[in-house]
Design an enzyme around this catalytic site. Structure first.
Site, PDB file in Angstrom:
ATOM      1  N   CYS A  61      49.193  21.836  11.138  1.00  0.00           N
ATOM      2  CA  CYS A  61      48.509  21.293  12.319  1.00  0.00           C
ATOM      3  C   CYS A  61      47.761  19.997  11.974  1.00  0.00           C
ATOM      4  O   CYS A  61      47.058  19.930  10.961  1.00  0.00           O
ATOM      5  CB  CYS A  61      47.532  22.329  12.875  1.00  0.00           C
ATOM      6  SG  CYS A  61      46.697  21.778  14.374  1.00  0.00           S
ATOM      7  N   CYS A  65      40.143  21.318  11.925  1.00  0.00           N
ATOM      8  CA  CYS A  65      39.157  22.396  12.152  1.00  0.00           C
ATOM      9  C   CYS A  65      38.822  23.047  10.805  1.00  0.00           C
ATOM     10  O   CYS A  65      39.712  23.637  10.160  1.00  0.00           O
ATOM     11  CB  CYS A  65      39.731  23.436  13.106  1.00  0.00           C
ATOM     12  SG  CYS A  65      40.450  22.684  14.581  1.00  0.00           S
ATOM     13  N   CYS A  68      40.039  26.592   9.627  1.00  0.00           N
ATOM     14  CA  CYS A  68      41.394  27.072   9.923  1.00  0.00           C
ATOM     15  C   CYS A  68      42.364  26.951   8.753  1.00  0.00           C
ATOM     16  O   CYS A  68      42.461  25.905   8.097  1.00  0.00           O
ATOM     17  CB  CYS A  68      41.948  26.308  11.124  1.00  0.00           C
ATOM     18  SG  CYS A  68      43.536  26.975  11.683  1.00  0.00           S
ATOM     19  N   CYS A 105      49.444  37.461  23.278  1.00  0.00           N
ATOM     20  CA  CYS A 105      48.942  36.091  23.190  1.00  0.00           C
ATOM     21  C   CYS A 105      49.732  35.303  22.146  1.00  0.00           C
ATOM     22  O   CYS A 105      49.765  35.684  20.979  1.00  0.00           O
ATOM     23  CB  CYS A 105      47.460  36.121  22.832  1.00  0.00           C
ATOM     24  SG  CYS A 105      46.766  34.464  22.688  1.00  0.00           S
ATOM     25  N   CYS A 136      49.371  35.478  27.546  1.00  0.00           N
ATOM     26  CA  CYS A 136      48.331  34.536  27.160  1.00  0.00           C
ATOM     27  C   CYS A 136      48.952  33.564  26.165  1.00  0.00           C
ATOM     28  O   CYS A 136      49.872  33.943  25.429  1.00  0.00           O
ATOM     29  CB  CYS A 136      47.162  35.289  26.519  1.00  0.00           C
ATOM     30  SG  CYS A 136      45.843  34.180  25.941  1.00  0.00           S
ATOM     31  N   CYS A 196      40.438  32.015  28.891  1.00  0.00           N
ATOM     32  CA  CYS A 196      39.938  32.773  27.734  1.00  0.00           C
ATOM     33  C   CYS A 196      39.259  31.749  26.842  1.00  0.00           C
ATOM     34  O   CYS A 196      39.923  30.869  26.284  1.00  0.00           O
ATOM     35  CB  CYS A 196      41.101  33.444  27.006  1.00  0.00           C
ATOM     36  SG  CYS A 196      40.617  34.216  25.437  1.00  0.00           S
ATOM     37  N   ARG A 268      35.503  39.788  23.999  1.00  0.00           N
ATOM     38  CA  ARG A 268      36.389  40.312  22.948  1.00  0.00           C
ATOM     39  C   ARG A 268      35.736  40.255  21.574  1.00  0.00           C
ATOM     40  O   ARG A 268      35.299  39.198  21.130  1.00  0.00           O
ATOM     41  CB  ARG A 268      37.720  39.557  22.913  1.00  0.00           C
ATOM     42  CG  ARG A 268      38.688  40.147  21.872  1.00  0.00           C
ATOM     43  CD  ARG A 268      40.098  39.580  21.956  1.00  0.00           C
ATOM     44  NE  ARG A 268      40.618  39.700  23.288  1.00  0.00           N
ATOM     45  CZ  ARG A 268      40.968  38.660  24.041  1.00  0.00           C
ATOM     46  NH1 ARG A 268      40.877  37.450  23.571  1.00  0.00           N
ATOM     47  NH2 ARG A 268      41.415  38.855  25.251  1.00  0.00           N
TER      48      ARG A 268
END
Ligand code: SAM
Ligand code: DTB
Ligand code: SF4
Length: 328
Positions: A61, A65, A68, A105, A136, A196, A268
């Protein structure tokens, strides 16, 4: 002319920083009592919504972040993969359904959805929906037309987290802005997809940052239907992996305050259950959490084994959301 009286059936969206701070400052048992009370007002506290994740495109990616495993900026040892084939995703979803998942998801390690990938992702969504699962996806930033295309394919929810409070955000990610996250959330909402949206704790943030995150969520134009609170899953090689873990009682406070400020949202207990005791998870359910991810894997990291979760729910007398209504 007098101002219209607030509608007591609708959650408040005018929370202030000081009010949320005062909730965090309550004695622990008082906070839990209040959160449990509010939980009962809006939900059956014996019910838990059950979701399962699949990484449909892993690693590589371009975003940075700091939490991550999938960012190409860090050496995390994760092998990047191409976007999965539609049939393989549907087969995984069928297995998830057989294992008790209600929502499936699909997550991709993308900065944003590319138009060239949209038809394939739309086919995945339509296929998963066809199995009778809620759908999702979490694919990074979306434009308004892309959000409409995903909605037309049968997308029920879009996950797009604000991750932390606005002041700590630049310590966490530098390749995108808070405002870009808010823009995607607005596009999702405008397309009629349920939102979400939540964040991560245990990244070295302060309570002020955690209050900042909940303030953002509680003052959005509409509260997220689903509100995930993730406890950092340390990804070796990612800059935030060495952050001091959050105190477990502070984690429970985070859940309780989320329940109080977004009373109708399904909160959640998201990443991080793998390193939580069953007693800590029980406190989170008491504090108003009413959703979990099941399956031995989240996207790239571990989650409790299904047999362990079956035992947990049985020990606590919790059942999947809507099951009783479905049997009636
Ligand atoms: N790339 C897309 C994005 O960031 O929006 C979608 C996938 S991304 C992995 C989805 C969310 O997972 C992130 O927004 C973050 O809140 C959460 N997440 C990622 N890595 C995590 C970790 N190590 N621990 C806890 N939560 C994590
Ligand atoms: C969310 O808030 N948490 C999920 C889901 N939305 C996409 C992701 C958790 C990821 C945990 C780290 C991993 O497995 O890579
Ligand atoms: Fe990429 Fe999402 Fe990971 Fe950020 S959280 S690096 S956007 S996969």
């Amino acid at each position: 002319m007098t101002a219209a009286a607030p509608d007591p059936a609708q959650p408040r969206r005018d929370w202030t920083f000081a009010e949320i701070e005062a909730l965090f400052d309550l004695p622990f048992t008082e906070l839990l009592f209040r959160a449990a009370e509010v939980h009962r007002r809006w939900f059956d506290p014996g019910e838990v919504q059950i979701s399962q994740l699949l990484s449909i495109k892993t690693g590589g990616c371009p975003e940075d972040c700091g939490y991550c495993a999938q960012s190409q900026h860090f050496e995390t040892g994760l092998k990047a993969t191409k976007l999965m084939e539609v049939e393989a995703v549907i087969a995984e979803a069928a297995q998830a359904k057989a294992g008790g998942a209600q929502r499936f998801c699909m997550g991709a390690a993308w900065r944003d959805l590319k138009d060239r990938d949209t038809p394939k992702v739309a086919a995945m969504i339509a296929g998963v929906k066809g199995l009778g699962l809620e759908t999702c996806a979490t694919l990074g930033m979306l434009t308004a037309p892309q959000a409409r295309a995903l909605k037309a394919a049968g997308l029920d929810y879009y996950n797009h987290n604000l991750d932390t409070g606005p002041d700590y955000y630049e310590k966490v990610v530098t390749t995108r802005t808070y405002q870009e996250r808010l823009d995607t959330l607005a596009a999702v909402r405008a397309a009629g997809i349920s939102v979400c949206c939540g964040g991560i704790v245990g990244m070295g943030e302060t309570r002020t940052d955690r209050i900042g995150l909940l303030l953002q969520l509680a003052t959005l134009p509409a509260h997220p239907e689903s509100l995930p609170i993730n406890d950092l899953m340390p990804a070796p090689g990612a800059p935030l992996a060495g952050s001091a873990p959050i105190d477990p009682l502070e984690f429970v406070r985070m859940i309780a305050v989320a329940r109080l400020v977004c009373p109708k949202s399904v909160v959640r207990l998201s990443a991080g259950r793998e390193h939580m005791s069953k007693e800590l998870q029980a406190l989170c359910f008491l504090a108003g959490a009413n959703s979990i991810f099941v399956g031995a894997k989240l996207l790239t990291t571990r989650n409790p084994e299904p047999s362990q979760d079956e035992r947990l729910l049985a020990d606590l007398g919790l059942r999947p959301m809507g099951e009783r209504a479905a049997m009636a």
